[in-house]
Design a protein around this motif. Structure first.
Motif: not given
Length: 83
Positions: A20-22, A25-26, A53
């Motif tokens: 995941e990005s941001d 994110a996990r 990620g």
């Protein structure tokens, strides 16, 4: 987190893995990516690692990557499997 997908791989053509990005994110653990890849190789199923990620653990070290680098870093891992 272990995830056994072997029983679901029959008649599957491709498994895609990515983080995941941001900022929310996990964490993506590279050991998990490699485990999924190994299950695909064992079942002779194509595997693609599309992106790391934002938060990425490799060899026990946590990295914070910029979004612009996520796909490039996954490609540099060179772990895709094509039958």
């Amino acid at each position: 987190m272990d995830l056994n997908i072997e029983k679901y791989l029959k008649d599957i053509e491709l498994v895609i893995v990515g983080g995941e990005s941001d900022k929310n994110a996990r964490i993506l653990n590279y050991a998990w990516v490699l485990d999924i890849r190994n299950q695909c190789v064992k079942a002779n199923v194509n595997f693609e690692f599309r992106q790391c990620g934002t938060y990425f653990v490799k060899d026990g070290k946590l990295y914070k990557l910029q979004v612009k680098d996520l796909c490039r870093q996954a490609k540099l891992a060179n772990i895709n499997y094509n039958i």
